[in-house]
Design a protein around this motif. Structure first.
Motif, short mmCIF file in Angstrom:
data_model
loop_
_atom_site.label_atom_id
_atom_site.label_comp_id
_atom_site.label_asym_id
_atom_site.label_seq_id
_atom_site.Cartn_x
_atom_site.Cartn_y
_atom_site.Cartn_z
N ASP A 150 0.84 -1.20 0.00
CA ASP A 150 0.00 0.00 0.00
C ASP A 150 0.87 1.25 0.00
O ASP A 150 0.56 2.24 -0.69
N GLN A 151 1.95 1.22 0.77
CA GLN A 151 2.88 2.35 0.76
C GLN A 151 3.55 2.50 -0.59
O GLN A 151 3.73 3.61 -1.09
N VAL A 152 3.93 1.38 -1.20
CA VAL A 152 4.53 1.43 -2.53
C VAL A 152 3.57 2.11 -3.50
O VAL A 152 3.96 3.00 -4.28
N ASP A 153 2.32 1.73 -3.45
CA ASP A 153 1.31 2.32 -4.34
C ASP A 153 1.21 3.82 -4.11
O ASP A 153 1.15 4.61 -5.07
N ALA A 154 1.22 4.23 -2.85
CA ALA A 154 1.11 5.66 -2.54
C ALA A 154 2.36 6.42 -3.01
O ALA A 154 2.26 7.52 -3.56
N ILE A 174 12.59 3.64 -4.29
CA ILE A 174 11.74 3.16 -3.20
C ILE A 174 12.45 1.97 -2.57
O ILE A 174 12.83 1.01 -3.27
N LEU A 175 12.64 2.06 -1.27
CA LEU A 175 13.27 0.97 -0.52
C LEU A 175 12.18 0.03 -0.04
O LEU A 175 11.26 0.43 0.68
N LEU A 176 12.26 -1.22 -0.44
CA LEU A 176 11.28 -2.24 -0.05
C LEU A 176 11.85 -2.99 1.15
O LEU A 176 12.73 -3.85 1.02
N ASP A 177 11.37 -2.65 2.32
CA ASP A 177 11.98 -3.12 3.56
C ASP A 177 11.33 -4.39 4.09
O ASP A 177 10.14 -4.41 4.38
N ASN A 178 12.15 -5.44 4.21
CA ASN A 178 11.71 -6.70 4.81
C ASN A 178 10.45 -7.26 4.18
O ASN A 178 9.56 -7.78 4.87
N MET A 179 10.35 -7.17 2.88
CA MET A 179 9.20 -7.72 2.17
C MET A 179 9.49 -9.15 1.70
O MET A 179 10.65 -9.50 1.43
N ALA A 230 5.71 -5.52 -6.25
CA ALA A 230 6.18 -4.14 -6.29
C ALA A 230 6.83 -3.82 -7.63
O ALA A 230 6.62 -2.73 -8.19
N VAL A 231 7.60 -4.77 -8.15
CA VAL A 231 8.23 -4.59 -9.47
C VAL A 231 7.16 -4.42 -10.54
O VAL A 231 7.26 -3.57 -11.43
N ALA A 232 6.11 -5.25 -10.47
CA ALA A 232 5.02 -5.16 -11.45
C ALA A 232 4.28 -3.83 -11.33
O ALA A 232 3.89 -3.22 -12.33
N MET A 233 4.08 -3.37 -10.11
CA MET A 233 3.38 -2.10 -9.89
C MET A 233 4.20 -0.93 -10.43
O MET A 233 3.64 0.04 -10.96
N ARG A 234 5.49 -1.00 -10.30
CA ARG A 234 6.37 0.09 -10.72
C ARG A 234 6.35 0.29 -12.22
O ARG A 234 6.41 1.41 -12.72
#
Length: 278
Positions: free
Chosen positions: A198-202, A212-217, A225-229
């Motif tokens: 949700d944060q990635v989307d925002a 964007i740092l993807l922390d502990n995912m 997240a890669v697909a959303m980007r």
């Protein structure tokens, strides 16, 4: 050699020599000349050889140093990487400090290469972090690059990295902060830390975000997240829970970068010694 590194070498020598090398002064004749080799005693990647050379030259400018390898080279146990000739006293006085630099930095380079090799076949770049030995950051980040890794920000000044604690403290909205920074310091990149998709989307809806740092995912969340980007969004960096057994699968998710604090904070010095031959 950067002034900070020269200063660090001077400090290390003062720490070790103090008021004088009493062992060499009282047990080694002043006229004694010697030849020695810096020897690698286990397989690894060497780094810090130029720093070690400067240590010898700082102790005694008359010492003759011949490089037999170069920073970034992978060498086998038993490899001689440097020859030093001159005053035996000077060689002995400089020995430990020169080895301390070369061993520590070669350890960082060697550990970095292990992580880089685990990502082979992907486009992911292994990055260091700010988890470095105080005062050694320039050198340790150099060693990471010699091991095949990349460098993250050098400090708090060359990239804005908004993490969870900043989000708690900030007021006025992220976009406003980004806009102010980009207006006053357009050369500084912006990275936002996301704990959830949700944060990635925002964050993807904001302007001026470079990373964007993807922390502990989980790996599945990283793939999402890669697909959303998509193709033109911010670069994605994975962080947290990264070790040699997990980094390969993380790299396969398609992230651009993987930051690994262990390449500096958990690196073990490469076993090296100074071998006197005459």
């Amino acid at each position: 050699m950067q002034p900070e590194i020269v200063q660090l070498i001077d400090m290390a020598l003062r720490e070790d020599i103090g008021s004088g090398d009493v062992t060499s002064e009282y047990f080694v004749p002043s006229e004694r000349q010697a030849r020695a080799y810096m020897l690698v005693k286990e397989t690894g990647v060497v780094a810090g050889l130029e720093v070690a050379e400067l240590v010898f030259k700082t102790v005694d400018p008359e010492l003759e140093v011949r490089m037999m390898s170069e920073d970034g080279a992978r060498v086998a146990a038993g490899t001689r990487v440097m020859e030093i000739r001159g005053s035996a006293r000077s060689l002995l006085t400089a020995e430990r400090t020169a080895l301390n630099f070369a061993q520590r930095l070669s350890g960082v380079a060697s550990k970095t290469q292990l992580f880089v090799e685990a990502c082979e076949g992907t486009d992911a770049v292994v990055l260091d972090t700010r988890k470095t030995t105080p005062g050694w950051r320039l050198l340790e980040k150099m060693a990471v690059s010699k091991g095949g890794g990349g460098n993250h920000r050098m400090g708090l000044y060359d990239r804005a990295m908004v993490k969870d604690n900043h989000l708690v403290a900030e007021s006025g909205g992220l976009q406003a902060g980004i806009d102010r920074l980009k207006k006053e310091k357009p050369e500084v990149e912006v990275e936002l830390e996301a704990d959830t998709l949700d944060q990635v989307d925002a964050f993807l809806k904001l302007q001026g975000v470079d990373y964007i740092l993807l922390d502990n995912m989980s790996n599945e969340s990283l793939r999402q997240a890669v697909a959303m980007r998509g193709a033109d969004g911010p670069k994605l960096e994975a962080s947290g829970g990264v070790n040699l057994s997990t980094i390969g699968e993380i790299a396969k998710t398609g992230v651009d970068f993987i930051s690994v604090g262990a390449v500096t904070h958990s690196a073990v010095a490469l076993d090296m010694s100074l071998e006197f031959v005459d």
